[in-house]
Motif scaffolding. Structure first.
Motif, PDB file in Angstrom:
ATOM      1  N   TYR A  98      31.052  44.367  25.886  1.00 45.09           N
ATOM      2  CA  TYR A  98      31.856  43.433  26.678  1.00 45.09           C
ATOM      3  C   TYR A  98      33.319  43.746  26.412  1.00 45.09           C
ATOM      4  O   TYR A  98      33.769  43.756  25.269  1.00 45.09           O
ATOM      5  CB  TYR A  98      31.553  41.984  26.291  1.00 45.09           C
ATOM      6  N   ASN A  99      34.067  44.021  27.487  1.00 45.58           N
ATOM      7  CA  ASN A  99      35.487  44.330  27.399  1.00 45.58           C
ATOM      8  C   ASN A  99      36.275  43.312  28.208  1.00 45.58           C
ATOM      9  O   ASN A  99      35.845  42.888  29.278  1.00 45.58           O
ATOM     10  CB  ASN A  99      35.741  45.733  27.959  1.00 45.58           C
ATOM     11  N   PHE A 100      37.441  42.905  27.694  1.00 49.08           N
ATOM     12  CA  PHE A 100      38.314  42.025  28.466  1.00 49.08           C
ATOM     13  C   PHE A 100      39.762  42.453  28.297  1.00 49.08           C
ATOM     14  O   PHE A 100      40.165  42.922  27.235  1.00 49.08           O
ATOM     15  CB  PHE A 100      38.144  40.555  28.043  1.00 49.08           C
ATOM     16  N   ASN A 101      40.519  42.302  29.366  1.00 51.53           N
ATOM     17  CA  ASN A 101      41.962  42.529  29.367  1.00 51.53           C
ATOM     18  C   ASN A 101      42.584  41.505  30.306  1.00 51.53           C
ATOM     19  O   ASN A 101      41.992  41.186  31.337  1.00 51.53           O
ATOM     20  CB  ASN A 101      42.321  43.927  29.890  1.00 51.53           C
ATOM     21  N   PHE A 102      43.764  41.023  29.973  1.00 48.78           N
ATOM     22  CA  PHE A 102      44.495  40.142  30.869  1.00 48.78           C
ATOM     23  C   PHE A 102      45.520  40.956  31.641  1.00 48.78           C
ATOM     24  O   PHE A 102      46.103  41.902  31.109  1.00 48.78           O
ATOM     25  CB  PHE A 102      45.192  39.016  30.091  1.00 48.78           C
ATOM     26  N   SER A 103      45.733  40.560  32.887  1.00 47.54           N
ATOM     27  CA  SER A 103      46.760  41.214  33.687  1.00 47.54           C
ATOM     28  C   SER A 103      48.124  40.642  33.300  1.00 47.54           C
ATOM     29  O   SER A 103      48.218  39.666  32.553  1.00 47.54           O
ATOM     30  CB  SER A 103      46.498  40.984  35.181  1.00 47.54           C
ATOM     31  N   ALA A 104      49.174  41.256  33.838  1.00 48.55           N
ATOM     32  CA  ALA A 104      50.531  40.772  33.558  1.00 48.55           C
ATOM     33  C   ALA A 104      50.705  39.343  34.048  1.00 48.55           C
ATOM     34  O   ALA A 104      51.499  38.580  33.512  1.00 48.55           O
ATOM     35  CB  ALA A 104      51.554  41.690  34.204  1.00 48.55           C
ATOM     36  N   SER A 105      49.931  38.955  35.084  1.00 48.00           N
ATOM     37  CA  SER A 105      49.994  37.585  35.599  1.00 48.00           C
ATOM     38  C   SER A 105      48.936  36.689  34.958  1.00 48.00           C
ATOM     39  O   SER A 105      48.596  35.635  35.485  1.00 48.00           O
ATOM     40  CB  SER A 105      49.847  37.594  37.117  1.00 48.00           C
ATOM     41  N   PHE A 121      40.498  40.351  33.485  1.00 47.56           N
ATOM     42  CA  PHE A 121      39.661  41.475  33.919  1.00 47.56           C
ATOM     43  C   PHE A 121      38.581  41.641  32.859  1.00 47.56           C
ATOM     44  O   PHE A 121      38.879  41.724  31.664  1.00 47.56           O
ATOM     45  CB  PHE A 121      40.472  42.773  34.024  1.00 47.56           C
ATOM     46  N   THR A 122      37.306  41.671  33.281  1.00 51.93           N
ATOM     47  CA  THR A 122      36.210  41.891  32.343  1.00 51.93           C
ATOM     48  C   THR A 122      35.350  43.046  32.824  1.00 51.93           C
ATOM     49  O   THR A 122      35.224  43.294  34.027  1.00 51.93           O
ATOM     50  CB  THR A 122      35.324  40.641  32.173  1.00 51.93           C
ATOM     51  N   ALA A 123      34.768  43.739  31.882  1.00 48.29           N
ATOM     52  CA  ALA A 123      33.813  44.807  32.176  1.00 48.29           C
ATOM     53  C   ALA A 123      32.675  44.709  31.178  1.00 48.29           C
ATOM     54  O   ALA A 123      32.913  44.520  29.977  1.00 48.29           O
ATOM     55  CB  ALA A 123      34.487  46.175  32.083  1.00 48.29           C
ATOM     56  N   LYS A 157      34.678  42.369  36.765  1.00 45.75           N
ATOM     57  CA  LYS A 157      35.145  41.173  37.460  1.00 45.75           C
ATOM     58  C   LYS A 157      36.640  41.041  37.236  1.00 45.75           C
ATOM     59  O   LYS A 157      37.126  41.190  36.111  1.00 45.75           O
ATOM     60  CB  LYS A 157      34.429  39.931  36.949  1.00 45.75           C
ATOM     61  N   TYR A 158      37.355  40.781  38.322  1.00 44.83           N
ATOM     62  CA  TYR A 158      38.792  40.526  38.237  1.00 44.83           C
ATOM     63  C   TYR A 158      39.111  39.386  39.193  1.00 44.83           C
ATOM     64  O   TYR A 158      38.803  39.470  40.387  1.00 44.83           O
ATOM     65  CB  TYR A 158      39.597  41.765  38.614  1.00 44.83           C
ATOM     66  N   ASN A 159      39.680  38.310  38.661  1.00 47.38           N
ATOM     67  CA  ASN A 159      39.972  37.120  39.442  1.00 47.38           C
ATOM     68  C   ASN A 159      38.668  36.617  40.047  1.00 47.38           C
ATOM     69  O   ASN A 159      37.745  36.306  39.321  1.00 47.38           O
ATOM     70  CB  ASN A 159      41.045  37.412  40.491  1.00 47.38           C
ATOM     71  N   ASP A 160      38.537  36.565  41.375  1.00 47.55           N
ATOM     72  CA  ASP A 160      37.301  36.090  42.004  1.00 47.55           C
ATOM     73  C   ASP A 160      36.409  37.217  42.497  1.00 47.55           C
ATOM     74  O   ASP A 160      35.335  36.962  43.026  1.00 47.55           O
ATOM     75  CB  ASP A 160      37.636  35.161  43.179  1.00 47.55           C
ATOM     76  N   ILE A 162      36.256  53.992  34.555  1.00 43.99           N
ATOM     77  CA  ILE A 162      35.552  53.004  35.368  1.00 43.99           C
ATOM     78  C   ILE A 162      36.076  53.101  36.799  1.00 43.99           C
ATOM     79  O   ILE A 162      37.201  52.685  37.082  1.00 43.99           O
ATOM     80  CB  ILE A 162      35.753  51.567  34.836  1.00 43.99           C
ATOM     81  N   PRO A 163      35.281  53.660  37.725  1.00 43.50           N
ATOM     82  CA  PRO A 163      35.717  53.718  39.122  1.00 43.50           C
ATOM     83  C   PRO A 163      35.424  52.398  39.837  1.00 43.50           C
ATOM     84  O   PRO A 163      34.476  51.695  39.500  1.00 43.50           O
ATOM     85  CB  PRO A 163      34.877  54.849  39.713  1.00 43.50           C
ATOM     86  N   GLU A 164      36.248  52.082  40.802  1.00 45.39           N
ATOM     87  CA  GLU A 164      36.030  50.893  41.638  1.00 45.39           C
ATOM     88  C   GLU A 164      36.046  51.343  43.095  1.00 45.39           C
ATOM     89  O   GLU A 164      37.082  51.723  43.630  1.00 45.39           O
ATOM     90  CB  GLU A 164      37.122  49.862  41.405  1.00 45.39           C
ATOM     91  N   PHE A 165      34.864  51.343  43.719  1.00 44.63           N
ATOM     92  CA  PHE A 165      34.741  51.736  45.121  1.00 44.63           C
ATOM     93  C   PHE A 165      34.271  50.531  45.918  1.00 44.63           C
ATOM     94  O   PHE A 165      33.120  50.128  45.829  1.00 44.63           O
ATOM     95  CB  PHE A 165      33.749  52.892  45.276  1.00 44.63           C
ATOM     96  N   ASN A 166      35.171  49.957  46.691  1.00 49.73           N
ATOM     97  CA  ASN A 166      34.849  48.800  47.522  1.00 49.73           C
ATOM     98  C   ASN A 166      34.219  49.270  48.827  1.00 49.73           C
ATOM     99  O   ASN A 166      34.690  50.216  49.454  1.00 49.73           O
ATOM    100  CB  ASN A 166      36.121  48.002  47.818  1.00 49.73           C
ATOM    101  N   TYR A 167      33.158  48.581  49.237  1.00 50.51           N
ATOM    102  CA  TYR A 167      32.463  48.953  50.470  1.00 50.51           C
ATOM    103  C   TYR A 167      32.982  48.181  51.677  1.00 50.51           C
ATOM    104  O   TYR A 167      32.806  48.601  52.802  1.00 50.51           O
ATOM    105  CB  TYR A 167      30.957  48.746  50.297  1.00 50.51           C
TER     106      TYR A 167
END
Length: 198
Positions: A90-97, A101-103, A133-136, A169-174
């Motif tokens: 389980y990984n987590f990072n917060f954005s500047a805002s 962000f979790t993975a 997951k990031y935001n919603d 970690i790639p992110e490919f949105n469909y």
């Protein structure tokens, strides 16, 4: 001088790995608990109109802060110098805002351990998937990593180690309206591990 020192270190490790007796036999096992931090290394966006790469943590760069990671892994030796198994974490990072962000990576793991005994020097490769997951927004995606480390075994079974490497970690949105956000994210982990071998 620096090159001579690195070459000397490499030759010592090579001779140690070639002439040292193997500690492990086929069927030996290692179980590890890992905890540490993850540093956002880069984010590369694949957008057709303006591909870009952002480097480093923080606002104006990747937009993410240094985060945390925890995992468990299990491997069994298939030869005296190589082991196969898996890891889930389980990984987590917060954005500047301050958005989270979790993975959750889960992957098959292959390790080559050329130096072993009181000190193990594993070189590991992982390939699998991750739930991010990031935001919603959330999705399942691919995951790959390469890690190197050192583990000290003061006794026969328990060891303490430190590892680092590179995660991809790639992110490919469909969905067409989200494809402008397609990206490849890289993290550099710095983790501590407690391992049990038998």
């Amino acid at each position: 001088m620096k090159k001579l020192l690195l070459l000397s270190l490499f030759l010592v490790l090579l001779s140690t790995s070639l002439f040292a007796a193997d500690t492990y036999d086929k069927g030996n096992q290692i179980f590890s608990f890992t905890i540490g931090t993850t540093i956002p290394a880069f984010t590369h966006f694949f957008s057709d109109d303006s591909p870009s790469t952002l480097v480093g943590p923080g606002e104006g760069n990747t937009g993410m802060k240094v985060g945390g990671y925890g995992a468990i892994s299990y491997q069994v030796f298939n030869t005296p110098k190589t082991a196969i198994g898996g890891e889930i974490g389980y990984n987590f990072n917060f954005s500047a805002s301050n958005m989270l962000f979790t993975a959750v990576p889960f992957y098959a793991k292959y390790s080559y351990i050329p130096v072993q005994g009181e000190w193990d020097l594993p070189i590991s490769f992982g390939l699998g998937g991750a739930y991010i997951k990031y935001n919603d927004a959330s999705m399942m995606t691919m995951y790959a990593n390469m890690e190197v480390g050192v583990t000290w075994f003061p006794g026969e079974n328990w060891g303490f180690g430190i590892n680092t490497g590179l995660w991809l970690i790639p992110e490919f949105n469909y969905k067409e309206d989200l494809q402008k956000d397609n990206a490849l994210v890289g993290f550099v982990p710095i983790t501590l591990a407690i391992s049990y071998r038998q």
